[in-house]
Write a protein that holds these residues in place. Structure first.
Motif: not given
Length: 266
Positions: A5, A7, A11-13, A25-27, A239, A243
């Motif tokens: 996670s 932050q 934005l939260e990813r 993957y979520h955001e 993270m 990407d």
């Protein structure tokens, strides 16, 4: 498998990885209005025929509050007040989104706000005790004797509550009460739960996580996860690697193991 996670201020990813490979993957934007989001809103107008109030959030988003979702209706139950007795035009309310609207319909909101835990769902204004349908009557009677709530409070025992000790139930109820108290004092409102907490409940078999904030760590540990908190400043290297995987997956040609590839076109 492991949750990662990240932050930022806006934005939260969230990524789910296994053996170095990206699985999910979520955001979401931290100020995005979704189910579970807390909002301060002003009553714009009343609709007696519908038995509802139309509200305007502080960011201008229109909201819809049915009469049965007002605190006054909960207090008077089983008597039913009118919408004019429950709320007044110009009044500012704390509400929680329970259903996302699709244009031209507004988001549906409630004053009966909730906080979810591993074993309990806490309703500061819920006024009754409820149980998961998967709990038999014997277990329900046993659980009902474990916790004491005020007349105004309500709780729902999740299925997992049957496996919890009395100390675990008391500790979780206290932590949920503290979350409500902190919300009342917060300078800005956002989602009730971090994105990683919501997804961790969806996939309880994933028990390992890497996070950036103390709040995420504390809430995930209440769910029984093994949590590592990164203390480094700036972005997570893990993270950044994700990407690259996302960028690769978005290409027109996606190579697969063994030499095959997918050709993706509109």
């Amino acid at each position: 498998m492991r949750w990662i996670s990240e932050q930022t201020a806006s934005l939260e990813r969230l990524a789910l990885v296994e053996g170095g490979r990206l699985i999910e993957y979520h955001e979401r934007m931290r100020d995005e209005i979704r189910v579970g989001t807390f909002v301060y809103a002003k009553v714009d107008r009343l609709h007696p025929t519908l038995g509802a109030a139309f509200l305007i959030a502080t960011d201008g988003t229109p909201l819809y509050l049915p009469l049965n979702e007002t605190v006054e209706a909960l207090r008077r139950y089983p008597d039913v007040p009118t919408i004019g007795q429950a709320v007044q035009v110009g009044q500012t309310l704390l509400v929680q989104v329970v259903k996302e609207g699709v244009a031209p319909k507004q988001h549906k909101v409630t004053q009966n706000i909730t906080y979810g835990g591993r074993y309990l769902v806490y309703f500061p204004y819920g006024r009754r005790v409820r149980f998961s349908r998967k709990l038999d009557l014997v277990v329900q009677r046993q659980l009902a004797e474990q916790l004491t709530t005020t007349e105004e409070e309500g709780i729902l025992y999740r299925t997992e509550a049957a496996k919890a000790s009395i100390d675990e139930l008391k500790q979780e109820l206290q932590s949920l009460r503290i979350r409500h108290k902190e919300l009342m004092q917060a300078p800005r409102l956002e989602q009730d739960e971090a994105l990683i907490v919501q997804e961790a409940k969806r996939l309880p078999h994933v028990t390992d996580a890497l996070v950036m904030t103390r709040q995420e760590k504390e809430r995930l540990e209440l769910l029984g996860l093994s949590v590592e908190r990164s203390l480094r400043k700036g972005r997570l290297p893990e993270m950044e690697a994700i990407d690259g995987a996302i960028e690769k997956a978005m290409q027109r040609v996606v190579w697969l193991d063994g030499g095959a590839y997918l050709l993706i076109e509109e």
